[in-house]
Design a protein around this motif. Sequence first.
Motif, PDB file in Angstrom:
ATOM      1  N   ASP A 248       0.836  -1.302   0.101  1.00 10.64           N
ATOM      2  CA  ASP A 248      -0.053   0.061  -0.001  1.00 10.64           C
ATOM      3  C   ASP A 248       0.753   1.213  -0.104  1.00 10.64           C
ATOM      4  O   ASP A 248       1.761   1.230   0.837  1.00 10.64           O
ATOM      5  CB  ASP A 248      -0.768   0.005   1.336  1.00 10.64           C
ATOM      6  N   ILE A 249       0.685   1.947  -0.776  1.00 10.35           N
ATOM      7  CA  ILE A 249       1.520   3.368  -1.145  1.00 10.35           C
ATOM      8  C   ILE A 249       0.456   4.560  -0.589  1.00 10.35           C
ATOM      9  O   ILE A 249      -0.378   4.672  -1.345  1.00 10.35           O
ATOM     10  CB  ILE A 249       2.180   3.252  -2.560  1.00 10.35           C
ATOM     11  N   GLN A 250       1.091   5.674  -0.040  1.00  8.80           N
ATOM     12  CA  GLN A 250       0.132   6.779   0.418  1.00  8.80           C
ATOM     13  C   GLN A 250       0.225   7.514  -0.782  1.00  8.80           C
ATOM     14  O   GLN A 250       1.393   7.574  -1.793  1.00  8.80           O
ATOM     15  CB  GLN A 250       1.121   7.628   1.317  1.00  8.80           C
ATOM     16  N   GLY A 251      -0.928   7.868  -1.421  1.00  6.74           N
ATOM     17  CA  GLY A 251      -1.049   8.865  -2.662  1.00  6.74           C
ATOM     18  C   GLY A 251      -1.613   8.024  -3.843  1.00  6.74           C
ATOM     19  O   GLY A 251      -2.018   8.274  -4.762  1.00  6.74           O
ATOM     20  N   ILE A 252      -1.691   6.634  -3.479  1.00  9.23           N
ATOM     21  CA  ILE A 252      -2.083   5.762  -4.709  1.00  9.23           C
ATOM     22  C   ILE A 252      -3.557   5.031  -4.122  1.00  9.23           C
ATOM     23  O   ILE A 252      -3.399   4.501  -3.100  1.00  9.23           O
ATOM     24  CB  ILE A 252      -0.887   4.526  -4.956  1.00  9.23           C
ATOM     25  N   GLU A 253      -4.237   5.321  -5.100  1.00  6.69           N
ATOM     26  CA  GLU A 253      -5.675   4.875  -4.794  1.00  6.69           C
ATOM     27  C   GLU A 253      -5.962   3.510  -5.471  1.00  6.69           C
ATOM     28  O   GLU A 253      -5.210   3.125  -6.362  1.00  6.69           O
ATOM     29  CB  GLU A 253      -6.670   5.896  -5.329  1.00  6.69           C
TER      30      GLU A 253
END
Length: 194
Positions: free
Chosen positions: A123-128
Amino acid sequence: APVIGVLALQGDVREHLAALTAAGATPRQIRRPEELAEVAALVIPGGESTTMSKLAIVFGLLEPLRERVRAGMPVYGTCAGMIMLADKILDGRDDQETIGGIDMIVRRNAFGRQNESFEAEVDIQGIEDGPVEGVFIRAPWVESVGGGAEVLATFDGHTVAVRQGNVLATSFHPELTGDHRVHKLFVDSVRAAG
Ligand code: GLN
Protein backbone atom coordinates in the motif's frame (compact mmCIF):
# COMPACT_ATOMS: atom_id res chain seq x y z
CA ALA A 1 3.41 15.74 -22.37
CA PRO A 2 6.31 16.36 -19.98
CA VAL A 3 9.69 15.20 -21.31
CA ILE A 4 11.21 12.87 -18.74
CA GLY A 5 14.68 11.38 -18.98
CA VAL A 6 15.65 7.85 -18.03
CA LEU A 7 19.25 7.52 -16.88
CA ALA A 8 20.49 5.00 -19.45
CA LEU A 9 23.91 3.96 -18.16
CA GLN A 10 22.82 0.53 -16.96
CA GLY A 11 19.71 -1.26 -15.73
CA ASP A 12 16.09 -1.75 -16.78
CA VAL A 13 15.89 1.38 -18.92
CA ARG A 14 13.55 -0.02 -21.56
CA GLU A 15 10.86 -0.95 -19.02
CA HIS A 16 10.85 2.59 -17.61
CA LEU A 17 10.63 4.11 -21.11
CA ALA A 18 7.51 1.99 -21.72
CA ALA A 19 5.98 2.74 -18.31
CA LEU A 20 6.54 6.50 -18.72
CA THR A 21 4.94 6.45 -22.16
CA ALA A 22 1.94 4.56 -20.73
CA ALA A 23 1.75 7.13 -17.91
CA GLY A 24 1.47 10.00 -20.42
CA ALA A 25 5.05 11.29 -20.54
CA THR A 26 7.54 11.59 -23.40
CA PRO A 27 10.64 9.65 -22.30
CA ARG A 28 14.23 10.20 -23.45
CA GLN A 29 17.34 8.16 -22.73
CA ILE A 30 20.02 10.15 -20.90
CA ARG A 31 23.72 9.31 -21.22
CA ARG A 32 25.40 12.71 -21.49
CA PRO A 33 25.25 15.96 -19.48
CA GLU A 34 23.89 17.78 -22.59
CA GLU A 35 20.96 15.35 -22.68
CA LEU A 36 20.30 15.79 -18.95
CA ALA A 37 20.12 19.54 -19.43
CA GLU A 38 17.20 19.10 -21.87
CA VAL A 39 14.79 17.18 -19.62
CA ALA A 40 12.41 18.44 -16.95
CA ALA A 41 12.64 15.33 -14.80
CA LEU A 42 14.47 12.02 -14.53
CA VAL A 43 13.93 8.34 -13.71
CA ILE A 44 16.82 6.28 -12.36
CA PRO A 45 16.20 2.61 -13.17
CA GLY A 46 16.82 -0.59 -11.28
CA GLY A 47 20.04 -2.46 -11.96
CA GLU A 48 23.32 -2.47 -10.11
CA SER A 49 24.07 0.68 -8.15
CA THR A 50 27.84 0.10 -7.93
CA THR A 51 28.08 -0.08 -11.75
CA MET A 52 25.69 2.83 -12.22
CA SER A 53 27.74 4.91 -9.81
CA LYS A 54 31.00 4.14 -11.66
CA LEU A 55 29.47 4.87 -15.06
CA ALA A 56 27.97 8.14 -13.83
CA ILE A 57 31.51 9.26 -12.94
CA VAL A 58 33.00 7.98 -16.24
CA PHE A 59 30.29 9.74 -18.28
CA GLY A 60 30.75 13.00 -16.35
CA LEU A 61 27.19 12.86 -15.06
CA LEU A 62 27.60 12.59 -11.29
CA GLU A 63 28.10 16.29 -10.55
CA PRO A 64 25.50 17.47 -13.12
CA LEU A 65 23.02 15.01 -11.58
CA ARG A 66 23.76 16.29 -8.08
CA GLU A 67 23.31 19.88 -9.24
CA ARG A 68 19.97 19.20 -10.94
CA VAL A 69 18.62 17.33 -7.90
CA ARG A 70 19.76 20.15 -5.60
CA ALA A 71 18.01 22.61 -7.93
CA GLY A 72 14.72 20.74 -7.46
CA MET A 73 14.42 18.56 -10.58
CA PRO A 74 11.78 15.84 -9.98
CA VAL A 75 13.43 12.40 -9.87
CA TYR A 76 12.10 8.89 -9.35
CA GLY A 77 14.45 6.00 -8.53
CA THR A 78 13.59 2.30 -8.35
CA CYS A 79 15.75 -0.16 -6.41
CA ALA A 80 19.32 0.65 -7.55
CA GLY A 81 17.82 4.06 -8.38
CA MET A 82 16.68 4.39 -4.76
CA ILE A 83 20.24 3.66 -3.64
CA MET A 84 21.53 6.40 -5.99
CA LEU A 85 19.13 8.90 -4.36
CA ALA A 86 20.14 8.13 -0.77
CA ASP A 87 22.24 10.68 1.08
CA LYS A 88 23.93 7.73 2.82
CA ILE A 89 24.14 3.99 2.15
CA LEU A 90 25.05 0.90 4.16
CA ASP A 91 26.71 -2.19 2.67
CA GLY A 92 27.81 -0.21 -0.38
CA ARG A 93 31.24 -0.61 -1.97
CA ASP A 94 33.88 1.47 -0.21
CA ASP A 95 34.20 3.87 -3.13
CA GLN A 96 30.52 3.90 -4.06
CA GLU A 97 29.14 7.40 -4.68
CA THR A 98 25.49 8.38 -4.69
CA ILE A 99 23.70 11.38 -6.16
CA GLY A 100 21.76 11.91 -2.94
CA GLY A 101 18.63 14.01 -2.61
CA ILE A 102 16.71 12.14 0.05
CA ASP A 103 17.75 12.47 3.68
CA MET A 104 17.77 8.72 4.32
CA ILE A 105 20.08 5.82 5.01
CA VAL A 106 19.51 2.93 2.59
CA ARG A 107 20.81 -0.59 3.14
CA ARG A 108 21.79 -2.39 -0.09
CA ASN A 109 20.62 -5.96 -0.68
CA ALA A 110 18.77 -5.73 2.63
CA PHE A 111 16.05 -8.26 1.80
CA GLY A 112 18.62 -10.43 0.04
CA ARG A 113 19.67 -12.90 2.62
CA GLN A 114 16.21 -14.11 3.64
CA ASN A 115 14.79 -13.97 0.18
CA GLU A 116 16.68 -12.88 -2.95
CA SER A 117 13.59 -11.95 -4.94
CA PHE A 118 9.90 -11.91 -4.12
CA GLU A 119 6.63 -10.15 -4.80
CA ALA A 120 4.35 -8.62 -2.22
CA GLU A 121 1.38 -6.30 -2.13
CA VAL A 122 2.36 -2.82 -1.00
CA ASP A 123 0.00 0.00 0.00
CA ILE A 124 1.46 3.33 -1.06
CA GLN A 125 0.34 6.67 0.32
CA GLY A 126 -1.10 8.72 -2.52
CA ILE A 127 -1.97 5.68 -4.66
CA GLU A 128 -5.66 4.84 -4.82
CA ASP A 129 -7.59 1.72 -5.81
CA GLY A 130 -5.63 -0.77 -3.74
CA PRO A 131 -2.07 -1.93 -3.22
CA VAL A 132 0.52 -2.30 -5.98
CA GLU A 133 2.35 -5.55 -6.67
CA GLY A 134 5.84 -4.87 -5.34
CA VAL A 135 8.57 -6.74 -7.23
CA PHE A 136 11.66 -6.91 -5.00
CA ILE A 137 14.92 -8.06 -6.63
CA ARG A 138 17.93 -8.04 -4.32
CA ALA A 139 16.18 -4.97 -3.02
CA PRO A 140 17.36 -2.33 -0.59
CA TRP A 141 15.32 -1.03 2.30
CA VAL A 142 15.35 2.32 4.00
CA GLU A 143 17.03 1.96 7.35
CA SER A 144 16.08 5.45 8.57
CA VAL A 145 14.83 8.78 7.25
CA GLY A 146 15.63 12.31 8.36
CA GLY A 147 13.20 15.13 9.02
CA GLY A 148 12.62 16.20 5.43
CA ALA A 149 11.73 12.78 4.09
CA GLU A 150 8.26 11.27 4.11
CA VAL A 151 7.65 7.50 4.34
CA LEU A 152 5.07 6.45 1.72
CA ALA A 153 5.08 2.67 2.19
CA THR A 154 6.39 -0.06 4.44
CA PHE A 155 6.62 -3.81 3.97
CA ASP A 156 7.33 -6.26 6.79
CA GLY A 157 8.21 -3.34 9.07
CA HIS A 158 10.71 -1.82 6.64
CA THR A 159 10.35 1.41 4.70
CA VAL A 160 10.20 0.70 0.96
CA ALA A 161 8.90 3.97 -0.54
CA VAL A 162 9.97 7.51 0.34
CA ARG A 163 9.50 11.03 -0.94
CA GLN A 164 11.39 14.21 -0.17
CA GLY A 165 10.13 17.24 -2.05
CA ASN A 166 10.24 16.28 -5.73
CA VAL A 167 12.37 13.19 -5.19
CA LEU A 168 10.63 9.80 -5.03
CA ALA A 169 12.17 6.38 -4.44
CA THR A 170 10.90 2.80 -4.17
CA SER A 171 12.74 -0.40 -3.19
CA PHE A 172 10.66 -2.29 -5.73
CA HIS A 173 10.06 -2.14 -9.51
CA PRO A 174 6.62 -0.89 -10.67
CA GLU A 175 8.08 -0.73 -14.21
CA LEU A 176 8.02 -4.54 -14.33
CA THR A 177 4.34 -5.03 -13.51
CA GLY A 178 2.24 -3.30 -16.17
CA ASP A 179 0.56 -1.29 -13.37
CA HIS A 180 1.45 2.32 -14.15
CA ARG A 181 -0.03 4.02 -11.08
CA VAL A 182 3.34 4.86 -9.49
CA HIS A 183 4.67 6.27 -12.78
CA LYS A 184 1.43 8.28 -13.11
CA LEU A 185 1.93 9.64 -9.58
CA PHE A 186 5.43 10.71 -10.62
CA VAL A 187 4.32 12.22 -13.94
CA ASP A 188 1.60 14.18 -12.09
CA SER A 189 4.23 15.53 -9.69
CA VAL A 190 6.37 16.56 -12.69
CA ARG A 191 3.37 18.43 -14.17
CA ALA A 192 2.71 20.11 -10.81
CA ALA A 193 6.38 21.15 -10.50
CA GLY A 194 6.41 22.33 -14.14
N1 GLN B 1 21.18 -4.97 -5.46
C1 GLN B 1 21.23 -3.93 -6.46
C2 GLN B 1 22.17 -2.81 -6.02
O1 GLN B 1 22.68 -2.84 -4.94
C3 GLN B 1 19.85 -3.37 -6.73
C4 GLN B 1 18.98 -4.41 -7.38
C5 GLN B 1 17.93 -3.86 -8.28
O2 GLN B 1 17.99 -2.72 -8.74
N2 GLN B 1 16.97 -4.70 -8.59
O3 GLN B 1 22.38 -1.89 -6.75
